[in-house]
Design a protein around this motif. Structure first.
Motif: not given
Ligand SMILES: C[S@@+](CC[C@H](N)C(=O)[O-])C[C@H]1O[C@@H](n2cnc3c(N)ncnc32)[C@H](O)[C@@H]1O
Lengths: 284, 124
Positions: A76, A78, A81-82, A85, A162-167
């Motif tokens: 997916s 991002f 996420v971390h 980041e 695109v619903n998953r994890g993408l800002p």
């Protein structure tokens, strides 16, 4: 469809030899569900027929399709996420300072699946580091599966993906909607070189890399294979480079040359001497 | 406890999202349209996050976000649109109006969790 033990053994050996992925006997259902569509597509009667055909032919298209069908492509934007980041806030700024004279940065995704990981990196670089515009930035994205690489290159993703994890802001900035799907902009696609690379074979033509993302792939391999791959990664990595593994993966007890460093909420790996030269990092 | 306000005219969806959020440790307040939400949001401390449907009677989601953003009391409330509207232009107008994230319906639990993670990082 049900699978005989000898057919399962054949598939297991084939997949192990060519991709290093280990299929436990408890995974017969997986072989069943993933090979059935191929059986249908080739107009064969059963998985037995498919195995018989592979046995009678030299290694080729059918074998490849079977191996690719047995790999897990889950990914997916991002993911977790971390790591991204830390990449944005710590690693890229640090490497930009270290590479200021050569103005070049090479990032490698070693099992990129359908591309969400390299596109995440490309979006981060483009949005957060416009200065890199006049650097030589190479994002190399490789995978075993040619089918998944074709998808990655096209950069077309479903609404679910695109619903998953993408800002949302990144979605509207970098994608255009085509019916129910979304395509990544050409500018982003041009930032990435997609190439076929089997991690358990030789790695010809690979550059030295600053950051390696090899996430959620070692987990499928046995210990000797993990060790081999990490040893090769170590040779490609620049001494002050970084390695990211998946959340359930580690170099611990596999390769002592790597040291885990904690960057905010994520762990990543550096070559031991590099970590020692930089006492500022907490090691864990 | 972290408070979440769920605004949706579908009772089924409200309770589905409510359940997901409670599982994640949120205290959940529900509202059935924008006007209802503007009243409930003044009862007690402002929520940390509002999940906002777009098409609702009385006051739609976009109007809700606009009026929410006019009141300084609520400037820190994180707003995520959760809607079947999936045009890029709609996303842009929601973000311009002051929404922080956008989740398209239908969505999975994983997708919701991932968006919440994004929000907590972007606005830490
Ligand atoms: C679960 S995905 C991980 C994708 C991405 N790195 C992530 O973490 O989201 C695993 C990928 O590894 C690839 N793979 C499996 N065996 C491989 C091998 N021997 N060489 C290269 N890639 C391989 C599969 O094709 C699949 O796309």
């Amino acid at each position: 469809m049900s699978l005989s033990e000898t057919d399962f053994d054949y598939v297991r050996t084939l997949v192990k030899e060519r991709s290093a992925i280990v299929l436990e006997p408890s995974k017969t259902y997986l072989v069943d569900s993933r090979l059935t569509p191929i059986v249908r597509k080739l107009n064969l009667g059963s998985i037995s027929d498919l195995v018989a055909r592979m046995r009678s032919e030299r290694f080729g298209e059918v074998h490849r399709t079977v191996i690719e069908a047995m790999t897990t492509n889950e990914t997916s934007f991002f993911r977790d996420v971390h790591p991204f980041e830390a990449f944005r806030t710590k690693i890229v700024p640090e490497l930009m300072a270290a590479r200021a004279s050569e103005r070049a940065l090479t990032i490698w995704c070693g099992a990129c699946s359908s591309g969400q990981e390299p596109y995440t990196i490309a979006m981060l670089l483009r949005d957060s580091f416009p200065e890199l515009g006049n650097w030589r930035v190479q994002i190399l994205a490789t995978d075993l599966s040619t089918e998944i690489l074709d998808r990655a290159k096209r950069g077309v993703f479903s609404q679910l993906e695109v619903n998953r994890g993408l800002p949302a802001a990144m979605l509207v900035r970098h994608f255009t909607r085509q019916g129910l799907e979304w395509q990544v902009s050409e500018a982003l696609r041009n930032m990435i070189t997609f190439r076929e690379l089997n991690l358990i074979e030789a790695w010809p033509g690979m550059p030295r890399v600053d950051v390696v993302f090899m996430r959620n792939v070692l987990i499928y391999f046995d210990i000797p294979t993990k060790k081999d791959i990490l040893a090769k990664v170590r040779q490609l990595m620049r001494p002050d480079g970084y390695l990211f593994l998946g959340g359930a993966e580690t170099t611990m007890n596999l390769d002592d040359a790597f040291e885990r460093v904690q960057l905010d909420k994520t762990g990543c790996y550096r070559l031991r001497e590099a970590a020692e030269r930089r006492p500022g990092y907490a090691t864990a | 406890m972290v408070r979440a306000l769920v605004i949706d005219d579908s009772r089924a969806l409200r309770s589905l999202m409510g359940r997901m959020l409670r599982d994640l440790g949120f205290e959940v307040v529900e509202a059935c349209h924008g006007k209802d939400a503007l009243e409930r949001i003044r009862e007690g401390a402002p929520p940390t996050i509002a999940l906002v449907d777009w098409n609702m009677p009385e006051m739609n989601g976009l109007e809700f976000v606009r009026s929410l953003r006019q009141d300084d009391t609520f400037k820190d409330v994180l707003v995520m649109m959760v809607t079947t509207e999936t045009e890029a232009t709609q996303m842009v107008s929601a973000l311009d109006a002051g929404a922080n994230e956008y989740l398209m319906k239908p969505f999975t639990r994983e997708a919701l969790v991932e968006k919440l993670d994004l929000l907590s990082i972007e606005h830490a």
